[in-house]
Design a protein around this motif. Structure first.
Motif, PDB file in Angstrom:
ATOM      1  N   PHE A  21      21.709 -22.598 -36.531  1.00 14.51           N
ATOM      2  CA  PHE A  21      20.533 -23.462 -36.647  1.00 14.51           C
ATOM      3  C   PHE A  21      20.954 -24.907 -36.918  1.00 14.51           C
ATOM      4  N   PHE A  25      20.584 -28.315 -34.669  1.00 14.57           N
ATOM      5  CA  PHE A  25      19.974 -29.511 -35.267  1.00 14.57           C
ATOM      6  C   PHE A  25      20.865 -30.729 -35.042  1.00 14.57           C
ATOM      7  N   PRO A 120      15.048 -21.753 -30.582  1.00  9.92           N
ATOM      8  CA  PRO A 120      14.329 -22.274 -31.763  1.00  9.92           C
ATOM      9  C   PRO A 120      13.337 -23.358 -31.350  1.00  9.92           C
ATOM     10  N   LEU A 123      12.089 -25.964 -33.760  1.00 12.01           N
ATOM     11  CA  LEU A 123      13.082 -26.994 -34.077  1.00 12.01           C
ATOM     12  C   LEU A 123      13.075 -28.091 -33.018  1.00 12.01           C
TER      13      LEU A 123
END
Length: 318
Positions: A21, A25, A120, A123
């Motif tokens: 994750f 990012f 994701p 995100l």
């Protein structure tokens, strides 16, 4: 004892998920260096991807489609090294090899994360929101954004947000929105929202002529897909004609609007040349950003073959 052992895989999966994750990012903010490293691309995403793959080493899948390009890249790298041992630069050699390898590491990382945990998508939306907030913050506090990431722009260009240049900001936004459209199988609501968001990011915030070129290509493919496959039935001629009219009318009236400010607006010059005067190739002569990108493409291919597959600057064979 057995209970503790049974909990280890779950714990490793959770740690791997967090690492993946964070990798995504930082990949979405690949230019942000917090003023530590004055580089375009920062190493933080790669570091987290290596950690993610290390935590997932038992489950890592290697996509077969990467095997041939990987062999070809490093075979060319090896042959180029042998061809010019006399002027070998260890620093450039290591940098070139690392850059080649980092592409495959990041690709494999994304491939394994999405295969195990899915895209994701929240995100991605959150990243776009942060990029928009960064652009708005740049209007009032440009020095703050220059601390977070390097900036190479002038006062007459658009906003850069977390990118070094407005073009990078625009292209990144289009690419992320395209991923979102694919994820939702080009849902009508998502496509409309994505198109509106891309127009705001590219035209209003970034004001990037190169971004508008990419956005135009993006729009063409979107309209072709949704017109022929998704939304419009050939049994509904009114809706088909309305869609076709929109595709033709929006660029025309947009050209009329921008051409009024063509003397002071780079976008106006490009749009006027293409849609009103039909000078399609002149845009690469009149706009420095497009000219530079075309130069990068042409000389990159030329240098790739002349340098035996080595990245630009690795050897002086060109």
């Amino acid at each position: 004892m057995s209970n503790s052992i049974s909990k280890i895989p779950f714990a490793r999966i959770k740690v791997a998920y967090v690492a993946g994750f964070l990798s995504i990012f930082f990949s979405l903010f690949s230019w942000v260096g917090f003023g530590i490293l004055n580089l375009d691309s920062q190493p933080y995403a790669l570091m987290f991807w290596l950690f993610f793959l290390g935590m997932s080493y038992r489950f890592v899948k290697f996509p077969k489609l990467l095997l041939l390009p990987l062999i070809f890249a490093y075979l060319g790298f090896f042959l180029a090294t042998l061809a010019d041992l006399s002027s070998l630069d260890i620093n450039l050699l290591g940098r070139a090899g690392f850059n080649y390898l980092s592409f495959y590491i990041i690709f494999i990382g994304f491939y394994n994360f999405i295969s195990r945990f899915g895209v994701p998508i929240n995100l991605l939306w959150f990243a776009l929101f942060l990029w928009a907030m960064g652009a708005l913050a740049e209007i009032f506090y440009p020095e703050v954004m220059s601390i977070l990431s390097p900036r190479r722009t002038t006062s007459d260009r658009g906003l850069t947000s977390f990118a070094p240049e407005p073009t990078f900001f625009a292209v990144f936004s289009i690419f992320v929105l395209w991923i979102i459209c694919c994820h939702y199988s080009y849902s009508r609501r998502i496509v409309v929202l994505s198109l509106f968001t891309s127009l705001v990011f590219v035209v209003v915030l970034a004001k990037s002529t190169m971004g508008i070129l990419f956005l135009s290509i993006f729009l063409v493919f979107i309209f072709l897909y949704v017109t022929l496959k998704k939304w419009v039935s050939w049994k509904d001629p009114f809706l088909l004609l309305a869609t076709a009219f929109s595709v033709l009318a929006i660029p025309y009236f947009g050209a009329q609007y921008f051409s009024n400010a063509s003397d002071i607006n780079r976008i106006g010059v490009v749009v006027k040349s293409v849609f009103l005067e039909g000078k399609y190739l002149d845009i690469f002569l009149s706009d420095a950003s497009m000219n530079s990108r075309l130069e990068d493409v042409v000389f990159s291919f030329h240098g790739f073959f002349m340098n035996l597959g080595m990245p630009g600057g690795g050897f002086e064979l060109l």
